[in-house]
Design an enzyme around this catalytic site. Structure first.
Site, PDB file in Angstrom:
ATOM      1  N   ASP A 204      37.794  -6.200  57.177  1.00 24.41           N
ATOM      2  CA  ASP A 204      38.239  -6.555  56.210  1.00 24.41           C
ATOM      3  C   ASP A 204      37.433  -6.581  55.374  1.00 24.41           C
ATOM      4  O   ASP A 204      37.131  -6.782  53.295  1.00 24.41           O
ATOM      5  CB  ASP A 204      39.457  -7.576  55.947  1.00 24.41           C
TER       6      ASP A 204
ATOM      7  N   HIS B  72      38.642  -5.619  51.502  1.00 22.85           N
ATOM      8  CA  HIS B  72      38.639  -7.230  51.212  1.00 22.85           C
ATOM      9  C   HIS B  72      39.734  -8.331  50.873  1.00 22.85           C
ATOM     10  O   HIS B  72      40.065  -8.311  49.472  1.00 22.85           O
ATOM     11  CB  HIS B  72      37.245  -7.269  50.393  1.00 22.85           C
TER      12      HIS B  72
ATOM     13  N   ASP C 175      31.536 -21.603  68.984  1.00 25.53           N
ATOM     14  CA  ASP C 175      30.404 -22.810  67.126  1.00 25.53           C
ATOM     15  C   ASP C 175      29.462 -23.617  67.709  1.00 25.53           C
ATOM     16  O   ASP C 175      29.529 -24.408  68.457  1.00 25.53           O
ATOM     17  CB  ASP C 175      31.994 -23.211  67.058  1.00 25.53           C
TER      18      ASP C 175
ATOM     19  N   GLU D  88      29.915  -3.366  50.542  1.00 27.64           N
ATOM     20  CA  GLU D  88      31.044  -3.338  50.254  1.00 27.64           C
ATOM     21  C   GLU D  88      30.929  -3.754  48.563  1.00 27.64           C
ATOM     22  O   GLU D  88      31.464  -3.359  48.298  1.00 27.64           O
ATOM     23  CB  GLU D  88      32.287  -4.539  50.725  1.00 27.64           C
TER      24      GLU D  88
ATOM     25  N   ARG E 147      32.360 -11.956  56.644  1.00 29.35           N
ATOM     26  CA  ARG E 147      31.006 -11.558  56.071  1.00 29.35           C
ATOM     27  C   ARG E 147      30.693  -9.791  56.384  1.00 29.35           C
ATOM     28  O   ARG E 147      30.410 -10.302  58.059  1.00 29.35           O
ATOM     29  CB  ARG E 147      30.556 -12.092  55.495  1.00 29.35           C
TER      30      ARG E 147
HETATM   31  P1  NAD Z   1      34.499 -23.109  57.571  1.00 30.22           P
HETATM   32  O1  NAD Z   1      32.737 -23.541  57.461  1.00 30.22           O
HETATM   33  O2  NAD Z   1      35.902 -23.901  57.686  1.00 30.22           O
HETATM   34  O3  NAD Z   1      34.328 -22.995  59.081  1.00 30.22           O
HETATM   35  C1  NAD Z   1      33.505 -21.730  59.855  1.00 30.22           C
HETATM   36  C2  NAD Z   1      32.750 -22.557  61.120  1.00 30.22           C
HETATM   37  O4  NAD Z   1      31.917 -21.434  61.499  1.00 30.22           O
HETATM   38  C3  NAD Z   1      32.164 -23.915  61.498  1.00 30.22           C
HETATM   39  O5  NAD Z   1      32.505 -24.343  62.600  1.00 30.22           O
HETATM   40  C4  NAD Z   1      31.144 -23.309  61.410  1.00 30.22           C
HETATM   41  O6  NAD Z   1      30.612 -24.482  61.850  1.00 30.22           O
HETATM   42  C5  NAD Z   1      31.082 -21.988  62.458  1.00 30.22           C
HETATM   43  N1  NAD Z   1      29.312 -21.437  62.139  1.00 30.22           N
HETATM   44  C6  NAD Z   1      28.720 -21.465  61.505  1.00 30.22           C
HETATM   45  N2  NAD Z   1      27.321 -21.211  61.774  1.00 30.22           N
HETATM   46  C7  NAD Z   1      27.816 -20.264  63.240  1.00 30.22           C
HETATM   47  C8  NAD Z   1      27.097 -19.634  63.862  1.00 30.22           C
HETATM   48  N3  NAD Z   1      25.791 -19.440  64.000  1.00 30.22           N
HETATM   49  N4  NAD Z   1      27.632 -19.081  64.834  1.00 30.22           N
HETATM   50  C9  NAD Z   1      28.925 -19.958  65.204  1.00 30.22           C
HETATM   51  N5  NAD Z   1      29.833 -20.458  65.188  1.00 30.22           N
HETATM   52  C10 NAD Z   1      29.201 -21.215  63.391  1.00 30.22           C
HETATM   53  O7  NAD Z   1      34.892 -21.900  56.706  1.00 30.22           O
HETATM   54  P2  NAD Z   1      36.275 -20.902  56.293  1.00 30.22           P
HETATM   55  O8  NAD Z   1      36.905 -21.716  55.627  1.00 30.22           O
HETATM   56  O9  NAD Z   1      37.136 -21.345  58.113  1.00 30.22           O
HETATM   57  O10 NAD Z   1      35.590 -19.694  56.621  1.00 30.22           O
HETATM   58  C11 NAD Z   1      34.832 -18.784  57.735  1.00 30.22           C
HETATM   59  C12 NAD Z   1      34.550 -17.798  56.671  1.00 30.22           C
HETATM   60  O11 NAD Z   1      35.162 -16.613  56.536  1.00 30.22           O
HETATM   61  C13 NAD Z   1      33.355 -17.842  55.796  1.00 30.22           C
HETATM   62  O12 NAD Z   1      32.358 -17.959  55.516  1.00 30.22           O
HETATM   63  C14 NAD Z   1      33.901 -16.578  55.177  1.00 30.22           C
HETATM   64  O13 NAD Z   1      32.521 -15.957  55.274  1.00 30.22           O
HETATM   65  C15 NAD Z   1      35.161 -15.641  55.548  1.00 30.22           C
HETATM   66  N6  NAD Z   1      36.404 -15.483  54.503  1.00 30.22           N
HETATM   67  C16 NAD Z   1      36.546 -14.827  53.570  1.00 30.22           C
HETATM   68  C17 NAD Z   1      37.724 -14.435  53.440  1.00 30.22           C
HETATM   69  C18 NAD Z   1      38.441 -12.674  53.577  1.00 30.22           C
HETATM   70  O14 NAD Z   1      39.413 -12.251  52.486  1.00 30.22           O
HETATM   71  N7  NAD Z   1      37.779 -12.132  53.768  1.00 30.22           N
HETATM   72  C19 NAD Z   1      38.235 -15.260  52.038  1.00 30.22           C
HETATM   73  C20 NAD Z   1      38.073 -16.436  52.674  1.00 30.22           C
HETATM   74  C21 NAD Z   1      36.964 -16.393  53.173  1.00 30.22           C
END
Ligand code: NAD
Length: 328
Positions: free
Chosen positions: A257, A294, A173, A262, A233
């Site tokens: 997923d 998704h 991270d 998509e 994503r």
């Molecule tokens: P969050 O903001 O709590 O956590 C994201 C983490 O990614 C943070 O710790 C951030 O520092 C880290 N990050 C950012 N850029 C980075 C990089 N270049 N390299 C490594 N780490 C990096 O977000 P979250 O609530 O945990 O959600 C994460 C992602 O999950 C969302 O952005 C969304 O795209 C995805 N999501 C998918 C679904 C689904 O139904 N499939 C649902 C909700 C969220």
């Protein structure tokens, strides 16, 4: 307030009606939001939009002329919104920053288990009366090394679950999470992590820096035959490069997923259609690839929380001119 709710499914209606409790006039529209459908918001004070609705400059300009001052996203991600245009036009954008991280964390683990033990194949075999075990051999997750890319709300949840499975968990991270550090998680650079892990699961947002984070170069750095899971994503991975990785055996299992393209496919029944996306169709031909549309967020708890926060955003905006969770 009258709210035009775009991309409505029956489940959205059920959970939003329950959360609103008659407070607002919800106008449910099945169509996805686009420049063509934006005029359907006429008479509404706010619009409620979903992850694959396009909230671009043209749509926002139309909203401005219709007197729509708020777009309340029933999603966490906002990569589909032109924030600069919203600012210039004075349209407030609100979102649901965190609804149920456990829903997505548990789903990522479900994909791992299903792929590892070939449950997707066993399900189909047993229904055909085929009880042979050849081809279904799995491996124990206990004792394996699992890498979590992005240890925010969802990634930290995956870390906890995998530690409970007896895995050795590593992370990558930009900003290490103090909770994970406290739990003894070691943070590595991405190439180091890729080379060390039997399973990698992606939980970072889609940003310019993470677009195609996992492409040909990253696949070349992976432990041969590893398992890759993406519930973040679609564009965080380069799908064409993954297909090559599967064909060469560099990737042993792949669980997705989300998918780059998509928006043209997911959230609709296309079982009568000829799917024109050859990359997507190629993915479906591999026995060691599991794709879902998704649905990681799709739990009762998550939909309840999404609907409640969306209605709270709208109610606060109506009362004070500010939504609770504005995107700036
Ligand atoms: P969050 O903001 O709590 O956590 C994201 C983490 O990614 C943070 O710790 C951030 O520092 C880290 N990050 C950012 N850029 C980075 C990089 N270049 N390299 C490594 N780490 C990096 O977000 P979250 O609530 O945990 O959600 C994460 C992602 O999950 C969302 O952005 C969304 O795209 C995805 N999501 C998918 C679904 C689904 O139904 N499939 C649902 C909700 C969220």
């Amino acid at each position: 307030m009258k709210i035009a709710v775009f991309s409505t499914k029956a489940y959205d209606r059920r959970f939003l009606d329950a959360a609103a409790g008659g407070q607002h006039a919800l106008d449910y529209i099945e169509a996805r939001l686009s420049l063509q459908t934006a005029p359907l918001a006429r008479g509404a004070g706010a619009v409620c939009a979903f992850a694959n609705d396009r909230v671009d400059a043209g749509v926002l300009t139309e909203f401005k002329s219709l007197g729509v001052h708020l777009v309340a996203l029933r999603a966490a991600g906002y990569n589909n919104v032109d924030l600069a245009a919203a600012k210039v036009l004075g349209v407030t954008i609100a979102r649901v920053p965190a609804y149920s991280p456990a829903a997505i964390a548990e789903y990522a683990v479900a994909l791992m288990l299903a792929l590892d033990r070939n449950i997707h194949r066993a399900y189909a075999r047993v229904r055909e009366g085929n009880f042979a075990l050849e081809g279904l051999l799995g491996f124990n997750l206990s004792g394996k090394t699992v890498g979590v890319v992005g240890t925010g709300r969802i990634g930290a949840g995956v870390v906890r679950i995998m530690q409970g499975f007896g895995c050795h968990v590593l992370a990558h991270d930009l900003r290490p999470n103090p909770v994970c550090l406290e739990a003894g998680i070691k943070y590595l650079s991405l190439p180091e992590l890729l080379g060390a892990c039997d399973v990698i699961t992606l939980h970072c947002p889609l940003t310019p820096a993470t677009r195609h984070l996992i492409g040909a170069e990253a696949i070349g750095q992976m432990k041969r035959g590893m398992m890759l899971i993406n519930t973040s994503r679609g564009a965080v991975v380069d799908t064409a490069a993954l297909i090559e990785g599967i064909k060469t055996g560099a990737i042993g299992h792949l669980g997705l997923d989300v998918y780059e393209e998509e928006a043209k496919l997911f959230f609709a029944d296309r079982s009568d259609d000829v799917i024109g996306d050859d990359v997507f169709e190629r993915l479906l031909t591999f026995p060691n690839v599991l794709v879902t549309g998704h649905q990681a967020f799709f739990t009762r708890e998550a939909l309840t929380a999404i609907a409640q926060t969306t209605i709270e955003n709208i109610t606060a905006f109506e009362r004070t001119g500010r939504a609770l969770h504005e995107v700036t």
